[in-house]
Design an enzyme around this catalytic site. Structure first.
Site, PDB file in Angstrom:
ATOM      1  N   GLU A 881     -31.999 -40.951 -17.336  1.00 41.27           N
ATOM      2  CA  GLU A 881     -32.658 -41.763 -16.314  1.00 41.27           C
ATOM      3  C   GLU A 881     -32.311 -41.368 -14.891  1.00 41.27           C
ATOM      4  O   GLU A 881     -32.923 -41.859 -13.944  1.00 41.27           O
ATOM      5  CB  GLU A 881     -32.356 -43.234 -16.587  1.00 41.27           C
ATOM      6  CG  GLU A 881     -33.184 -43.717 -17.759  1.00 41.27           C
ATOM      7  CD  GLU A 881     -32.618 -44.950 -18.437  1.00 41.27           C
ATOM      8  OE1 GLU A 881     -33.244 -46.000 -18.327  1.00 41.27           O
ATOM      9  OE2 GLU A 881     -31.562 -44.855 -19.066  1.00 41.27           O
ATOM     10  N   ILE A 882     -31.363 -40.458 -14.750  1.00 34.33           N
ATOM     11  CA  ILE A 882     -31.109 -39.938 -13.409  1.00 34.33           C
ATOM     12  C   ILE A 882     -32.359 -39.198 -12.935  1.00 34.33           C
ATOM     13  O   ILE A 882     -32.576 -39.035 -11.738  1.00 34.33           O
ATOM     14  CB  ILE A 882     -29.853 -39.043 -13.432  1.00 34.33           C
ATOM     15  CG1 ILE A 882     -28.631 -39.946 -13.642  1.00 34.33           C
ATOM     16  CG2 ILE A 882     -29.703 -38.248 -12.145  1.00 34.33           C
ATOM     17  CD1 ILE A 882     -27.417 -39.251 -14.130  1.00 34.33           C
TER      18      ILE A 882
END
Ligand code: FES
Ligand code: FES
Length: 974
Positions: A881-882
Site C-alpha cells: 500500500e505504499i
C-alpha cells in the site's frame, strides 16, 4: 428438446478432436473449457478483458465472445495448453516467470497466448508495439501494471528468434544471488500453474466438481437504490425448468435458523445494530442489493429463473449525490443518524488565527471518487459438506478467520460446523473480498437445498454487488510562514461509505498531514451512509483520499510562497524529533530526505525537458508527490503459523497468508528458505498449504500491508521451533523417521506479535486521535511526466518513477510487481476510474480500467534498502500500500504543470481538463468547486474536540499532547 446440439471436428493444439456443442448458445470458451482446457480463463465473460484469449487460425481472439456457430470444421485453435506444459515450458512462459509478469495469474494465460500471436506476426516488437498489441487485443491486467509483462515479452522475443539462449530465461540463484533465495529474484511458486493455465480459479473449480453440484443465481433487481420492500414474488421462478428452490430472507430465518444479517459493526461509531441483510426482504439500500437466490440444476436455468423473481416496493428518496445524506431533511438509510462515525484531529495550537495571519495560505475544496477494485476475475464460490460433515465454503476470502467468526450466526450453523477455504487460485481482489456476504449466500444456498452449490456471479452482477473505495469531499486550508515552513492545517472530510457500514472505521483518516511536519492541526472527519454502493477495504484504505488533497495543498502553497514544489516538500518533511499528526516520531524519517534526493536529478532533468517537449496542442508537465503508508495494525497485531515435516521429509507450511496474487506464496517460500538457510533445503522440499480454516492457523486478515511482517514473522518463529526439535548434537537435522523414533513432535505452531499491548503506553482519544500508535511507515517519492492533449483533454502518463523506503526487499519480483501494479492503479484513479450506480459501470471499460496503452515505457521503481526494519523478519516490511498512498497526485500535479488546469475533483476526465482550458483561454481562473456542505460549524466542532481531549487526558492523568510530547511509535517489532 431445449437445445439443439452440433457435432464438429476442430484442430485443437495440433490434434484433431471432435466436439459436440449447443449450436445456438455455446461460445468457443464454453467448449474449450468443457473439454478440460480451462487454461482459457474467464474474467469478464463478455469479450472485454482478454483472459480467454486463444489463437484461432493464426488470429488472437477472445474465446468467450466467439460463437461456436461461427467456427468452421477443422479450424485451428491454440490454447495455453498447446503452447507449453509444466515439464516443457515455452520461452514465453519461462520469461513470464523470470520477469514476474504475473501476480494473481487469471490474465496470464491470455497474455501469453496473445504474446505468442504477436511474436508470430512481429518477431521483433518494440516495447510500445507490445503494449499497443495488448491494448488492441483487449488484454487487461489489474495486478501487474503491465511493465513486467512487457519485460517478459521483450526477453522471450530474442530467444524465439534464436538470438539468445533459452537458459537466459532461467532463474539461477547461485549466479544471481550467491545461492541466497531471500532478497533475490526468485519466481513465485504458484507461477508454474499460472503460466501453464493449470491452476483452477473459482469458475474452473465449479466445472470440475463431482456430479450433484447445483447452481445458484442472484436476484438483483437494480430498479431502485432506496425502497421499502413490500413483497417478493417467487412463484413464476419456481415453475421454471430445473429450479430446485428459490430462497429469500424468510427462508434463512425460518428454515435455516440464521439471522440473515451481517454481524459486523463499525467499532468507533453510533451504529447500534447490524445494518445489512444478506438477502434483502425489508429494504433496498443500494443498486446492487440481492433479494433472493435461485438454485437450479444448471447455471443457465438458475439465471433464467432469477429473472422471473419480482418485488413490490415503496420508493424512498435516493441519497446518492455527494453529501446529500448529510442534509437535515435526508431520511435515515440505516435507522440511525446517517453520520455514524466522527473523528477529530488535534495537534498543537488551533491554527485558525495562524492561517488567517500567515503570509501565505491556501484553501481548497476537493472530491475523490468511489473507486471500483476491478479485479479481472469476478466472484465464484462453492459450498459443500466436507469429509468431516462441516460446511466448507470455497471462495476468495482474504480474511478466512474474520469471515469464519461471523458466518455461523448469519447462516444458522454453529461456528465449528463452518469451514472457510480459498480456491486453488484466486483472481485478485485488492480489498473487496474482505467481505463475507457472498460466502453467506452460497452457504445459505447449499444449506437450503442440502447439496453442493456453486455461485458464479457475472462480472456485471459482481461489479454492482461488491464494495468500492470510500469517496470523500474535503474542505481544507493550509498556511506557511515567510520561509515556507508549514504552520497550520485545518480541514473537514466527509467520507461517503455508501449503504452499509462494514470496514468503515477511521481508515487512516487521522493521519492527515503525514509525512510533513505540521505543528498545528485541527480537522474533523465524518463517515456517513448514503444510497451509493457500500464501501470496503481497498488498497491504501484512506491514505489515497487524504494524500490527494494534502499533496494538492502542498503544490498550491508552494506556488503561493514562490517555491518549487520539490523544495517546499523537502523543507517541510518531518525530521528528527518532529512529530506526526498523532504525535509520533519516525526513526526512519531521514529516509524521506534520501528518497527525495535520489529522485532530484530526474525531477530537475524532466522539469527542464517538459518545456521543450510541449507543442501548441500537446502540453507536457511534471508532477510530484510523497506517499506514506503504515504497514501492520500497530500494537494490536498478531499472527500464527505452523510448520511441519512429514514422512517424505518435506516441509509443509500452514497459515492464512491469503494469496490474492500479491505474493503470499513467494513470501511463505522465501521465509522458509531463509530460516532453513544453514541446512541446504531446496525449494522443492517446501510445500505451501495455506488458507483453509481446517488446518491453517489464524494469521489474521490480509490487509493494511501487514501480511509480510506478520505472517513471515510467525512462519519464521514456527520454523525455528521445528529446527530446534530436528537438530542433532552434531548440528545436522533429524529426518522425519528419526524424529518419530525418538518421540519428537513433527509439527510446530508459533505466534508472532509485534508488541504486547499491555506494555505499551497506549492512549487514544477517539475524538482527537492523539496518542494513537503508529507502525514505522514506508515512504515513496514519485515523479510523473504527463502530456495533455489540449484538443481532446486526454492525459497520457509518459513517465513515472518512484523511489521508496520499505526496508530490505524479500523478493524483488514481488516488490517491484506491487509497485508497478499499484502505480498503474493510481493512473486509473487519477484519470479514469469511477463507479456509479448505472449499467455502464458493469464492465471494466465502463469503470475506466487502465490498459497497456496508457502506461509509460519510462517506468522505474527504486527501493533504497538503507534502513532495515528493526525486529521484522530479516529487516523487511510490508509494502503493497505504499504504492497506493498518494501516487495519483503526481499525475494531477503534472496536469497543472502542463496546462494550468487544477483538478479539484477526481478523476481528471478529458471534459474536466477541457473545461479548465476553456476558462484559461478566456483569461479566467479555473473555478474551484464551492465548499462542500457540512452539517456542523467547524470552529464549534473544534472547540468540542478540544474540550473532549482535555477531559480525556485529565481523567487519565495524562499531559496534553503538545509537540514536545512524544508518542511511542512502533519501531521494534518484538
Ligand atoms: S474477454 Fe473473455 S473472459 Fe473477458
Ligand atoms: S495478474 Fe493480471 S489480473 Fe492479476
Amino acid at each position: 428438446m431445449e437445445h439443439r446440439l452440433k457435432k464438429q471436428w476442430l484442430n485443437i493444439n495440433g490434434a484433431d478432436r471432435m466436439v459436440v456443442y449447443d449450436y445456438e448458445n455455446d461460445s468457443l470458451a464454453d467448449v474449450l473449457r468443457r473439454i478440460g482446457l480451462t487454461g482459457t480463463k474467464i474474467g469478464c465473460g463478455i469479450g472485454v478483458c482478454g483472459a480467454c484469449s486463444v489463437v484461432l487460425n493464426g488470429e488472437v481472439v477472445r474465446a468467450c465472445s466467439k460463437k461456436m456457430k461461427k467456427i468452421e470444421d477443422f479450424d485451428q485453435i491454440v490454447t495455453i495448453e498447446g503452447i507449453g506444459t509444466a515439464m516443457h515450458l515455452h520461452p514465453l512462459q519461462k520469461a513470464f516467470l523470470k520477469y514476474g509478469g504475473l501476480q494473481c495469474g487469471i490474465c496470464t494465460p491470455g497474455f501469453i497466448v496473445s504474446a505468442y500471436g504477436l511474436l508470430a506476426e512481429n518477431p521483433s516488437p518494440t516495447r510500445e508495439e507490445v503494449r499497443m498489441w495488448f491494448h488492441d487485443h483487449k488484454n487487461y491486467c489489474r495486478c501487474t501494471g503491465y511493465k513486467q509483462i512487457v519485460d517478459a515479452v521483450m526477453a522471450a522475443a530474442p530467444v524465439m528468434r534464436g538470438e539468445a539462449d533459452e537458459s537466459t530465461l532461467d532463474f539461477d540463484v547461485e549466479k544471481e544471488n550467491n545461492g541466497r533465495y531471500y532478497n533475490s529474484r526468485m519466481p513465485r511458486p504458484s507461477g508454474l500453474g499460472k503460466v501453464t493455465g493449470t491452476l483452477d480459479y473459482g469458475e474452473d473449480a465449479s466445472l470440475k466438481m463431482p456430479p450433484g453440484l447445483l447452481h445458484a443465481a442472484v436476484v438483483q433487481p437494480r430498479v431502485t437504490r432506496h425502497a421499502n420492500i413490500l413483497a417478493i414474488h417467487t412463484e413464476e421462478a419456481e415453475k421454471m425448468p430445473g429450479v430446485v428452490k428459490v430462497i429469500t430472507g424468510d427462508t434463512v430465518r425460518n428454515e435455516l435458523g440464521g439471522t440473515n444479517m451481517i454481524d459486523q459493526f463499525s467499532a468507533s461509531s453510533v451504529v447500534s445494530a447490524p445494518t445489512r441483510e444478506i438477502l434483502c426482504d425489508k429494504k433496498i439500500k443500494r443498486y446492487g442489493d440481492v433479494i433472493a437466490l435461485v438454485v437450479a440444476d444448471t447455471r443457465e436455468h438458475a439465471r433464467e429463473a432469477a429473472k422471473k423473481v419480482t418485488m413490490d416496493f415503496e420508493q424512498l428518496p435516493e441519497l446518492t449525490a455527494p453529501t446529500a445524506a448529510l442534509r437535515p431533511d435526508a431520511p435515515s438509510v440505516n435507522g440511525f443518524p446517517n453520520v455514524y462515525t466522527e473523528l477529530g484531529s488535534i495537534k498543537g495550537e488551533n491554527p485558525t488565527d495562524i492561517i488567517e495571519e500567515a503570509p501565505y495560505s491556501v484553501e481548497g475544496h476537493f472530491y475523490v471518487q468511489h473507486e471500483p477494485h476491478l479485479s479481472i476475475e469476478g466472484d465464484a464460490l462453492i459450498a459443500y459438506e466436507d469429509e468431516d460433515g462441516n460446511l466448507a465454503i470455497q471462495c476468495k476470502s482474504q480474511s478466512i478467520y474474520g469471515n469464519h467468526a461471523l458466518l455461523g450466526k448469519t447462516i444458522g450453523l454453529p461456528d465449528d460446523k463452518v469451514r472457510v477455504l480459498q480456491h486453488g487460485a484466486v483472481g485478485a481482489s485488492f480489498g473487496w473480498s474482505c467481505d463475507y456476504t457472498d460466502q453467506a449466500m452460497v452457504a445459505i444456498a447449499a444449506r437450503a437445498v442440502d447439496a453442493p452449490v456453486s455461485l458464479v456471479m457475472s462480472w456485471e452482477e459482481h461489479s454492482h454487488y461488491a464494495g468500492k473505495r470510500t469517496s470523500a469531499t474535503i474542505n481544507a486550508k493550509m498556511s506557511c510562514d515567510e520561509e515556507g515552513h508549514i504552520n497550520g492545517l485545518k480541514f473537514s472530510v466527509a467520507g461517503d461509505h455508501g449503504a452499509y457500514v462494514e470496514f468503515s472505521d477511521n481508515g487512516n483518516y487521522n493521519r492527515v498531514g503525514t509525512p510533513y511536519y505540521v505543528p498545528n492541526i485541527r480537522g474533523f472527519f465524518q463517515m456517513y451512509s448514503s444510497n451509493n454502493n457500500h464501501c470496503t477495504a481497498w488498497r491504501g484504505f484512506g491514505m489515497p483520499q487524504t494524500n490527494t488533497f494534502t499533496e494538492q495543498l502542498m503544490d498550491m502553497l508552494a506556488e503561493k510562497a514562490g517555491m518549487d514544489p520539490f523544495d517546499f516538500r523537502f523543507k517541510n518533511l518531518m525530521r528528527g524529533e518532529q512529530t506526526s499528526p498523532v504525535g509520533g516520531v519516525y526513526k526512519n524519517a531521514h529516509m524521506m530526505e534520501k528518497i527525495m534526493l535520489a529522485a532530484k536529478p530526474y525531477y530537475e532533468e524532466l522539469k527542464a525537458k517538459v518545456k521543450d517537449l510541449s507543442t501548441d496542442t500537446v502540453k507536457h508537465g511534471v508532477g510530484i508527490s510523497m506517499a506514506t503508508f503504515f504497514p501492520t495494525m500497530g500494537t494490536w497485531d498478531k499472527a500464527s503459523a505452523s510448520v511441519e515435516i512429514r514422512k517424505d521429509n518435506c516441509f509443509y507450511v500452514h497459515n492464512t497468508y491469503h494469496e490474492m496474487g500479491q505474493g503470499g506464496d513467494i513470501c511463505n517460500m522465501i521465509t522458509m528458505l531463509e530460516t532453513f538457510k544453514d541446512y541446504n533445503i531446496p525449494p522443492e522440499r517446501i510445500h505451501i498449504d495455506i488458507n483453509d480454516s481446517k488446518n491453517s492457523p489464524d494469521s489474521g486478515i490480509s490487509a493494511q500491508s501487514r501480511s509480510f511482517v506478520m505472517n513471515c514473522g510467525a512462519i519464521n518463529e514456527a520454523a525455528k521451533l521445528l529446527i530446534a526439535a530436528m537438530k542433532k548434537e552434531d548440528g545436522t537435522l533429524r529426518t522425519y523417521d528419526e524424529m518419530v523414533a525418538e518421540g519428537i513432535d513433527t509439527l510446530y505452531e508459533a505466534k508472532y506479535q509485534i508488541q504486547d499491548p499491555q506494555k505499551t503506553a497506549f492512549f487514544r482519544d477517539k475524538f482527537s486521535s492523539q496518542g494513537q500508535q503508529e507502525p514505522t511507515p514506508g515512504f515513496a517519492f514519485n515523479v510523473a511526466h504527463v502530456a495533455v492533449d489540449t484538443k481532446t483533454g486526454k492525459t497520457q502518463v509518459l513517465g513515472y518513477r518512484s523511489w521508496a523506503d520499505c526496508g530490505i526487499i524479500g523478493n524483488w519480483l514481488g516488490a517491484e510487481g506491487q509497485a508497478y501494479g499499484g502505480i498503474v492503479q493510481n493512473i486509473g484513479y487519477a484519470l479514469t476510474e469511477d463507479y456509479l450506480e448505472d449499467k455502464k459501470y458493469g464492465n471494466i471499460n465502463g469503470c475506466g480500467l487502465t490498459s497497456a496503452a496508457n502506461v509509460p515505457d519510462d517506468f522505474e521503481v527504486h527501493f533504497l534498502e538503507d534502513y532495515p526494519r528493526p525486529g521484522t523478519p530479516f529487516g523487511s516490511n510490508g509494502l503493497s500500500e505504499i504504492f497506493f498512498a498518494g501516487q495519483n497526485y503526481a499525475i494531477l500535479g503534472g496536469i497543472y504543470n502542463a496546462t494550468g488546469v487544477r483538478i479539484y475533483e477526481q478523476p481528471a476526465l478529458p471534459e474536466k481538463v477541457l473545461d479548465g482550458l476553456a476558462h484559461l483561454a478566456k483569461g479566467e481562473e479555473v473555478p474551484m468547486p464551492a465548499a462542500y456542505y457540512r452539517n456542523y460549524d467547524l470552529d464549534e466542532k473544534i472547540e468540542e474536540l478540544e474540550e473532549s481531549l482535555d477531559a480525556f487526558l485529565e481523567e487519565r492523568g495524562l499531559k496534553p499532547a503538545k509537540d514536545d510530547d512524544k508518542n511511542t511509535v512502533m519501531e521494534d517489532y518484538s
